[in-house]
Write a protein that holds these residues in place. Sequence first.
Motif, short mmCIF file in Angstrom:
data_model
loop_
_atom_site.label_atom_id
_atom_site.label_comp_id
_atom_site.label_asym_id
_atom_site.label_seq_id
_atom_site.Cartn_x
_atom_site.Cartn_y
_atom_site.Cartn_z
N PHE A 7 29.64 5.98 -66.37
CA PHE A 7 29.37 7.19 -65.59
C PHE A 7 30.47 7.42 -64.56
O PHE A 7 31.03 8.52 -64.46
CB PHE A 7 28.01 7.09 -64.89
CG PHE A 7 27.80 8.12 -63.82
CD1 PHE A 7 27.55 9.45 -64.14
CD2 PHE A 7 27.89 7.77 -62.48
CE1 PHE A 7 27.37 10.41 -63.14
CE2 PHE A 7 27.72 8.72 -61.48
CZ PHE A 7 27.46 10.04 -61.82
N TYR A 8 30.79 6.39 -63.78
CA TYR A 8 31.79 6.56 -62.73
C TYR A 8 33.18 6.84 -63.29
O TYR A 8 33.92 7.65 -62.74
CB TYR A 8 31.79 5.35 -61.79
CG TYR A 8 30.52 5.31 -60.96
CD1 TYR A 8 30.29 6.24 -59.96
CD2 TYR A 8 29.55 4.36 -61.20
CE1 TYR A 8 29.13 6.23 -59.21
CE2 TYR A 8 28.38 4.33 -60.46
CZ TYR A 8 28.17 5.27 -59.47
OH TYR A 8 27.01 5.26 -58.74
N PHE A 25 20.83 6.95 -57.50
CA PHE A 25 19.77 6.82 -58.50
C PHE A 25 19.28 8.21 -58.89
O PHE A 25 19.06 9.07 -58.04
CB PHE A 25 18.58 6.01 -57.96
CG PHE A 25 17.50 5.82 -58.99
CD1 PHE A 25 17.64 4.87 -59.98
CD2 PHE A 25 16.38 6.63 -58.99
CE1 PHE A 25 16.65 4.71 -60.96
CE2 PHE A 25 15.40 6.48 -59.95
CZ PHE A 25 15.53 5.52 -60.94
N VAL A 26 19.11 8.40 -60.20
CA VAL A 26 18.54 9.62 -60.76
C VAL A 26 17.49 9.20 -61.78
O VAL A 26 17.73 8.29 -62.59
CB VAL A 26 19.63 10.49 -61.44
CG1 VAL A 26 19.01 11.71 -62.11
CG2 VAL A 26 20.69 10.91 -60.43
N ARG A 75 27.04 -2.34 -61.61
CA ARG A 75 26.87 -3.32 -62.68
C ARG A 75 26.45 -2.62 -63.97
O ARG A 75 26.70 -3.11 -65.05
CB ARG A 75 25.79 -4.32 -62.25
CG ARG A 75 25.70 -5.54 -63.05
CD ARG A 75 24.75 -6.55 -62.48
NE ARG A 75 23.61 -5.95 -61.82
CZ ARG A 75 22.84 -6.58 -60.96
NH1 ARG A 75 23.10 -7.81 -60.63
NH2 ARG A 75 21.81 -5.98 -60.41
N ARG A 76 25.82 -1.46 -63.83
CA ARG A 76 25.24 -0.82 -65.00
C ARG A 76 25.78 0.56 -65.31
O ARG A 76 25.44 1.13 -66.34
CB ARG A 76 23.72 -0.70 -64.81
CG ARG A 76 23.04 -2.02 -64.62
CD ARG A 76 21.59 -1.84 -64.27
NE ARG A 76 21.46 -1.43 -62.88
CZ ARG A 76 20.34 -1.36 -62.22
NH1 ARG A 76 19.21 -1.63 -62.81
NH2 ARG A 76 20.32 -1.00 -60.97
N LEU A 126 15.50 1.36 -58.72
CA LEU A 126 16.92 0.98 -58.73
C LEU A 126 17.11 -0.52 -58.48
O LEU A 126 17.97 -1.15 -59.09
CB LEU A 126 17.68 1.77 -57.66
CG LEU A 126 19.14 1.40 -57.45
CD1 LEU A 126 19.97 1.75 -58.68
CD2 LEU A 126 19.69 2.12 -56.22
N SER A 127 16.32 -1.08 -57.61
CA SER A 127 16.53 -2.45 -57.16
C SER A 127 16.23 -3.47 -58.25
O SER A 127 15.16 -3.47 -58.84
CB SER A 127 15.63 -2.74 -55.95
OG SER A 127 15.85 -4.04 -55.50
#
Length: 144
Positions: free
Chosen positions: A123-124, A83-84, A118-119, A23-24
């Motif tokens: 989805f949200y 994260f998935v 940011r990415r 994720l980072s």
Amino acid sequence: MRLNYRNAISKDEEVLFDLSAKLSTSFKLNKTDFRRTFLDVLSNKDADLVVAEIETGIIGYVLAFHHSTFYANGLISWVEELFVLEDYRSKGVGKNLMVLIEEKAVRRGSKLVALATRRASDFYKAIGYDESAVYFKKSLSRAD
């Protein structure tokens, strides 16, 4: 695929380190700092760390913090990380992790759940979140 969602426990440390490293993008994770932070999160009464797992192991997680604010007249919940693993995206895992955090936020009496991304804005938006503000940051240490 049989999914199980649960609060993280100490034995999840290594897997969560690996997922967090994926994720980072702003910082390079190291195991010493991660371990200290992980143990802090597990003992923090104002944090929730929930994992999604299948028979073969953990495939995702969400980390949220809950804190008081003046602007909302009380408690809000802030999703710091979600994260998935790529192979399990678009299968409801992330959505279910967010639903669990929302349920925990309601039980705590939070006025809202917020996050920065940011990415993953699509989805949200798809799970009912509204775009609200611009995110600013100032790094206080080197990224590595």
